[in-house]
Design an enzyme around this catalytic site. Sequence first.
Site, short mmCIF file in Angstrom:
data_model
loop_
_atom_site.label_atom_id
_atom_site.label_comp_id
_atom_site.label_asym_id
_atom_site.label_seq_id
_atom_site.Cartn_x
_atom_site.Cartn_y
_atom_site.Cartn_z
N SER B 23 -59.20 39.87 3.86
CA SER B 23 -57.64 40.36 4.11
C SER B 23 -57.41 40.42 5.63
O SER B 23 -58.14 41.03 6.29
CB SER B 23 -57.23 41.57 3.57
N LYS B 47 -53.49 38.35 3.61
CA LYS B 47 -53.20 39.18 4.38
C LYS B 47 -52.22 40.47 3.57
O LYS B 47 -51.41 40.05 2.79
CB LYS B 47 -52.19 38.67 5.55
N ASN B 71 -58.22 46.62 16.96
CA ASN B 71 -56.82 45.82 16.63
C ASN B 71 -56.09 46.82 16.16
O ASN B 71 -56.28 47.97 15.28
CB ASN B 71 -56.95 44.68 15.60
N SER B 72 -54.80 46.78 16.60
CA SER B 72 -53.54 47.58 15.87
C SER B 72 -52.43 46.99 15.67
O SER B 72 -51.45 46.87 16.32
CB SER B 72 -53.18 48.74 16.72
N LEU B 75 -49.97 46.16 10.26
CA LEU B 75 -49.73 45.37 9.09
C LEU B 75 -48.55 44.60 9.07
O LEU B 75 -48.00 44.27 8.24
CB LEU B 75 -49.75 46.68 7.79
N CYS B 132 -53.72 52.79 4.39
CA CYS B 132 -52.77 53.00 5.36
C CYS B 132 -51.97 54.43 5.33
O CYS B 132 -52.35 55.08 4.33
CB CYS B 132 -51.34 51.93 4.96
N GLY B 244 -68.01 43.90 6.91
CA GLY B 244 -68.21 44.67 8.19
C GLY B 244 -69.16 44.01 8.95
O GLY B 244 -70.45 43.96 9.18
C1 FMN Z 1 -56.88 41.52 13.15
C2 FMN Z 1 -57.39 42.17 11.85
C3 FMN Z 1 -56.58 42.47 10.71
C4 FMN Z 1 -56.83 42.90 9.58
N1 FMN Z 1 -55.84 42.91 8.57
C5 FMN Z 1 -56.08 43.58 7.57
C6 FMN Z 1 -55.27 43.67 6.36
O1 FMN Z 1 -54.21 43.33 6.47
N2 FMN Z 1 -55.64 44.30 5.37
C7 FMN Z 1 -56.92 44.55 5.05
O2 FMN Z 1 -57.27 45.18 3.91
N3 FMN Z 1 -57.87 44.37 6.07
C8 FMN Z 1 -57.47 43.76 7.30
N4 FMN Z 1 -58.61 43.82 8.17
C9 FMN Z 1 -59.84 44.47 7.77
C10 FMN Z 1 -60.97 43.24 7.36
O3 FMN Z 1 -60.52 42.39 6.39
C11 FMN Z 1 -62.16 43.53 7.24
O4 FMN Z 1 -62.19 44.59 6.31
C12 FMN Z 1 -62.84 44.51 8.51
O5 FMN Z 1 -62.44 43.68 9.85
C13 FMN Z 1 -64.41 44.49 8.55
O6 FMN Z 1 -64.86 43.07 8.64
P1 FMN Z 1 -65.38 42.30 9.78
O7 FMN Z 1 -66.27 42.97 10.71
O8 FMN Z 1 -65.87 41.25 9.23
O9 FMN Z 1 -64.07 41.87 10.47
C14 FMN Z 1 -58.16 43.15 9.32
C15 FMN Z 1 -59.08 43.01 10.20
C16 FMN Z 1 -58.75 42.42 11.76
C17 FMN Z 1 -59.77 42.32 12.80
#
Ligand code: FMN
Lengths: 255, 304
Positions: B23, B47, B71-72, B75, B132, B244
């Site tokens: 997501s 998303k 990131n911030s 949502l 959240c 992750g």
């Molecule tokens: C820019 C960005 C936006 C994200 N937006 C969401 C989100 O809307 N909902 C959610 O459940 N996780 C969100 N995540 C978390 C990712 O789905 C994932 O759980 C997390 O980044 C860890 O995996 P990764 O290290 O492969 O990125 C977001 C991550 C990033 C980097």
Amino acid sequence: MLQVKARIIENKELLPETYYRLSLKTPPIARLAKPGQFVHLRVNEKIFPLLRRPFSIHSVHKENIQILYKVTGAGTGILSRRKKDELLDVIGPLGNGYRLPDKRTKVILVAGGAGVASLCFLSQRLASCPAVLIGGRSKRDILGRDKFKRLKTKIKISTEDGSLGKKGLVTDLLQELLPTLHSPLPTVIYACGPMKMLKETAKIAERHRALCYVSLEEFIVCGVGACQGCAVRTKNGYKRVCKDGPVFDSKEIIW
Amino acid sequence: MKKINLKTNLGRISLKNPIVLASGCFGYGDEYKDLISLDDVGAVVTKTITLKPKAGNPPPRVVETASGILNSIGLANVGAEVFLKEKLPGLLKKFSTPVIVSIAGETRDEYLKLISLLNRKKIAGIELNISCPNVGKDLTIGQDEVETFGLVKAVRKKTNLPLLVKLSPNVTDIGKIAKSAEKAGADILSLVNTFSAIGIDAETGRAKLGGVLGGLSGPAIKPIALRMVWQVRKTTSLPIIGMGGIANTSDALEFIITGANAIGLGSAIFINPDLCREIIAGLKRYLSRKRIYNLDKLVGSLIV
Ligand SMILES: Cc1cc2nc3c(=O)[nH]c(=O)nc-3n(C[C@H](O)[C@H](O)[C@H](O)COP(=O)(O)O)c2cc1C
Ligand SMILES: Cc1cc2nc3c(=O)[nH]c(=O)nc-3n(C[C@H](O)[C@H](O)[C@H](O)COP(=O)(O)OP(=O)(O)OC[C@H]3O[C@@H](n4cnc5c(N)ncnc54)[C@H](O)[C@@H]3O)c2cc1C
């Protein structure tokens, strides 16, 4: 938009350890590219630097594209050491690009530092252009002049240290130029450079009721509009520099 | 050569391969349409959407850290109405790949309203993003066993669609939260979301992110994410989407061996959209070389 492995044709040092011009062979991107668009590339395929780096398309020659870049940190440093015939992972072309003017419009190009890169490409697609203004810190930061030759236009230069052209800022040149363009024709300004310069350019344009397009820079992660990371505040809410931009109507931006 | 089988099941959702687009990392599908063929991946999670559109946090929203992304985004999303009208139909029509819709609310009521909007859609499942802020509480829902149980239970009563719960890593014992979600009726667990983190600019003396606090993702978090998958595998029998920091085939294998039935790609998509195809090819090579042939056999095969 596509992801390709592009062969390095040349990675030319223009100013030692500072400015470089990279030519890449990538027929599909060269075919699709429009002025103001950018490519998002991996300077290597290692874990550092982790993210891609965005660069404006500087020019297009048959199957090749060029970018003009300044070494500002680790990523561009690594890029500057990549050699001819090596492959780079490139995504592009990305972003909206400049909206081309109609024939009856007077065009002014305003460039700051490496910002000249995208305006060179734009100039390749212009019929005419009364003025090109280029500014930089010193004469070493004035690049890409030769690319504007085709337009047979006057190129005005400013440097902050006075080592070339007029001493001062490129926006000072714009300030002087605009009142002299007495003409019923509408004027459009295209500007690319540091944020401060763009902000000042937008102000001057508004004062003279000229249309002004600015190419913005923000930290770009995905480059395709998915992550919402490169948000910029506009009068219509947040917009994405990578997808809705990088070129915006200056009146839309909340500076 | 023997046929390699990458199929995996997440309860009632069957995937042709274990790759799930996480997501928030491929938007609503249309942004990456030129670069990733959704038909190639096992499933996609959209998303996170909220009932009302969200503008998101003030910029800067992202910084690069050592092997990570902070990131911030806040949502930022188009809201349920636009999502259902303009984004979801295209995704469902163009691809046969299972589409899981991620939702979040600031109150339980908001989650339930979103569920009722999604119930009749032809989606493969609903993922609850419980990382959240929880209005009126200090902790997020996902940081509290009781809150997690309450929310999942309430949602479970309102939907028969496969229910995924995305766990927050910002907890003392993720196994306990996983257990609460399982007891309340979750079908699948996704883990982990981003790690709460902060970036400081020493020159300016300010926080690097407009939202001050951010979430860390990318290779930097992989060893901790793996540990959490391991903990959750030991405490529940639910299918797991592990994620992750996965950035190559070996990373994916590590999660599967630890106990993940499928793996999520997040940050790595931004770096290399072609990674989905690379990992699928890499998994096939590995299974063939090891003469395992069925990915299923590898899940949770960790030797300790
Ligand atoms: C820019 C960005 C936006 C994200 N937006 C969401 C989100 O809307 N909902 C959610 O459940 N996780 C969100 N995540 C978390 C990712 O789905 C994932 O759980 C997390 O980044 C860890 O995996 P990764 O290290 O492969 O990125 C977001 C991550 C990033 C980097
Ligand atoms: C649409 C767009 C077009 C650009 N075109 C050009 C160009 O034609 N020529 C040129 O020299 N530069 C251009 N830039 C800037 C260029 O991307 C950065 O200078 C480069 O990414 C720095 O990388 P680094 O690792 O060397 O520096 P770092 O050490 O990472 O950082 C140095 C500086 O560059 C900025 N920066 C770093 N990464 C990014 C990123 N992913 N996106 C935006 N800024 C970043 C940082 O904020 C910092 O101020 C453009 C930026 C954008 C957004």
